[in-house]
Design an enzyme around this catalytic site. Structure first.
Site, short mmCIF file in Angstrom:
data_model
loop_
_atom_site.label_atom_id
_atom_site.label_comp_id
_atom_site.label_asym_id
_atom_site.label_seq_id
_atom_site.Cartn_x
_atom_site.Cartn_y
_atom_site.Cartn_z
N ARG A 133 -5.91 -98.94 94.15
CA ARG A 133 -5.53 -99.71 95.36
C ARG A 133 -5.56 -101.21 95.05
NH1 ARG A 133 -8.56 -98.94 100.97
NH2 ARG A 133 -10.41 -99.41 99.74
N ARG A 178 -20.35 -95.51 98.72
CA ARG A 178 -19.62 -95.34 99.99
C ARG A 178 -19.38 -93.87 100.29
NH1 ARG A 178 -14.58 -98.73 98.70
NH2 ARG A 178 -13.79 -98.07 100.72
P1 AP5 Z 1 -6.05 -96.49 102.39
O1 AP5 Z 1 -5.05 -96.15 103.44
O2 AP5 Z 1 -6.34 -97.92 102.11
O3 AP5 Z 1 -7.41 -95.65 102.64
P2 AP5 Z 1 -8.54 -95.82 103.72
O4 AP5 Z 1 -8.94 -94.45 104.17
O5 AP5 Z 1 -8.13 -96.78 104.79
O6 AP5 Z 1 -9.68 -96.41 102.79
P3 AP5 Z 1 -10.74 -97.54 103.02
O7 AP5 Z 1 -11.38 -97.75 101.67
O8 AP5 Z 1 -10.14 -98.76 103.67
O9 AP5 Z 1 -11.72 -96.86 103.99
P4 AP5 Z 1 -13.17 -97.19 104.29
O10 AP5 Z 1 -13.43 -96.37 105.48
O11 AP5 Z 1 -14.10 -96.98 103.14
O12 AP5 Z 1 -13.15 -98.78 104.47
P5 AP5 Z 1 -13.28 -99.72 105.75
O13 AP5 Z 1 -12.41 -100.89 105.49
O14 AP5 Z 1 -13.14 -98.97 107.00
O15 AP5 Z 1 -5.57 -95.76 101.04
C1 AP5 Z 1 -6.32 -95.90 99.83
C2 AP5 Z 1 -5.32 -95.97 98.64
O16 AP5 Z 1 -4.63 -94.71 98.56
C3 AP5 Z 1 -4.23 -97.05 98.81
O17 AP5 Z 1 -3.94 -97.58 97.54
C4 AP5 Z 1 -3.02 -96.27 99.37
O18 AP5 Z 1 -1.79 -96.86 99.00
C5 AP5 Z 1 -3.21 -94.89 98.72
N1 AP5 Z 1 -2.75 -93.78 99.54
C6 AP5 Z 1 -2.86 -93.65 100.89
N2 AP5 Z 1 -2.34 -92.47 101.29
C7 AP5 Z 1 -1.91 -91.84 100.16
C8 AP5 Z 1 -1.28 -90.58 99.90
N3 AP5 Z 1 -0.99 -89.73 100.91
N4 AP5 Z 1 -0.99 -90.26 98.61
C9 AP5 Z 1 -1.29 -91.11 97.59
N5 AP5 Z 1 -1.87 -92.34 97.77
C10 AP5 Z 1 -2.18 -92.68 99.03
O19 AP5 Z 1 -14.82 -100.17 105.65
C11 AP5 Z 1 -15.28 -101.01 104.63
C12 AP5 Z 1 -16.76 -101.30 104.86
O20 AP5 Z 1 -16.94 -101.99 106.12
C13 AP5 Z 1 -17.69 -100.09 104.96
O21 AP5 Z 1 -18.11 -99.62 103.69
C14 AP5 Z 1 -18.85 -100.66 105.79
O22 AP5 Z 1 -19.69 -101.47 105.00
C15 AP5 Z 1 -18.14 -101.56 106.78
N6 AP5 Z 1 -17.75 -100.86 108.03
C16 AP5 Z 1 -16.48 -100.65 108.49
N7 AP5 Z 1 -16.50 -99.98 109.65
C17 AP5 Z 1 -17.81 -99.76 109.94
C18 AP5 Z 1 -18.47 -99.08 111.00
N8 AP5 Z 1 -17.78 -98.50 112.00
N9 AP5 Z 1 -19.81 -99.02 110.96
C19 AP5 Z 1 -20.52 -99.61 109.98
N10 AP5 Z 1 -19.97 -100.26 108.95
C20 AP5 Z 1 -18.61 -100.33 108.92
#
Ligand code: AP5
Length: 223
Positions: A133, A178
């Protein structure tokens, strides 16, 4: 033209499962706001607000930001007028206390969830997706060097910015952390939402367009 009922969706799933990728498409399709707690927190970190300072090290270590901070942030966000026709939560709720807090918020707004969509992919695929990514620091567009590379190496297709970046928390050790946090704190939400009858588990190991079609078919009134 008849006004459609509000649509309130949660996208659940492990890091890298494709929540952000699908959220963007779903929000365009339904003209509803994409509420990603991760994106909101990253903005706070970038601007070094009080919340950003509290969240920064936790995020870099792959840990969760405390529930009370997240719930306060979400309640403020859903008060915005653009949620009148619904919203999509990406990455929220992430713990059972957050889900309970969300229920209380929705009660105060006399609103209810229409669908909880849980995306599932095997861990080895999550790891390879996150390793590949890259995102644009200017406009937030997300790429994958293997399946969805930018047209010109290191240049954003959307805004032309030079220099795509890897997220700090996509380093292998942090990704492992994570994933553990996901299985321990977030996966139990499947059991929490199962009795609602509005939980849809989707196999997200396929092309982006196929996963989108599967989600659309599961959503109420879309089949
Ligand atoms: P992508 O769509 O970016 O995946 P994602 O599920 O959105 O992954 P994230 O890493 O953003 O999720 P996350 O939940 O860990 O992070 P968040 O930002 O919420 O796709 C990933 C890759 O795969 C990309 O390169 C894409 O192009 C590719 N791809 C997608 N679909 C595909 C397919 N079908 N086939 C092939 N490739 C594909 O959270 C980050 C941090 O914030 C957390 O760790 C935590 O510290 C904090 N945080 C956020 N929300 C909270 C909460 N509610 N409570 C507490 N802490 C929180």
């Amino acid at each position: 033209m008849t006004e459609r009922e509000p649509l309130r969706i949660i996208l659940l799933g492990a890091p890298g499962v494709g929540k952000g990728t699908q959220a963007k498409r779903l929000c365009e399709a339904f003209a509803i706001p994409h509420i990603s707690t991760g994106d909101i927190l990253r903005q706070h970190v970038q601007q070094q607000t009080e919340l950003g300072k509290q969240a920064e090290s936790l995020m870099t270590e792959g840990q969760l930001v405390p529930d009370d901070l997240i719930l306060a942030l979400v309640e403020e966000r859903v008060k915005e007028p653009d949620t009148a026709h619904g919203f999509l939560f990406d990455g929220f709720p992430r713990t059972v206390p957050q889900a309970l807090g969300l229920d209380a918020i929705l009660d105060r707004f006399e609103a209810r969830l229409d669908a909880i969509v849980a995306l599932n992919v095997k861990d080895n695929i999550l790891l390879s997706r996150l390793a590949a990514r890259r995102s644009c620091p200017e406009c937030g567009s997300v790429y994958n060097l293997v399946v969805h590379p930018p047209q010109s190496m290191d240049v954003c297709d959307h805004c032309g910015h030079h220099g795509l970046v890897r997220r700090d928390d996509d380093k292998p050790d942090t990704v492992k952390e994570r994933l553990e946090v996901y299985y321990h704190h977030t996966r139990p939400l499947i059991s929490y939402y199962l009795p609602t009858g509005r939980l849809h588990e989707i196999d997200a190991d396929g092309p982006v367009a196929d996963v989108f079609d599967a989600i659309m078919a599961a959503l109420p009134g879309q089949a």
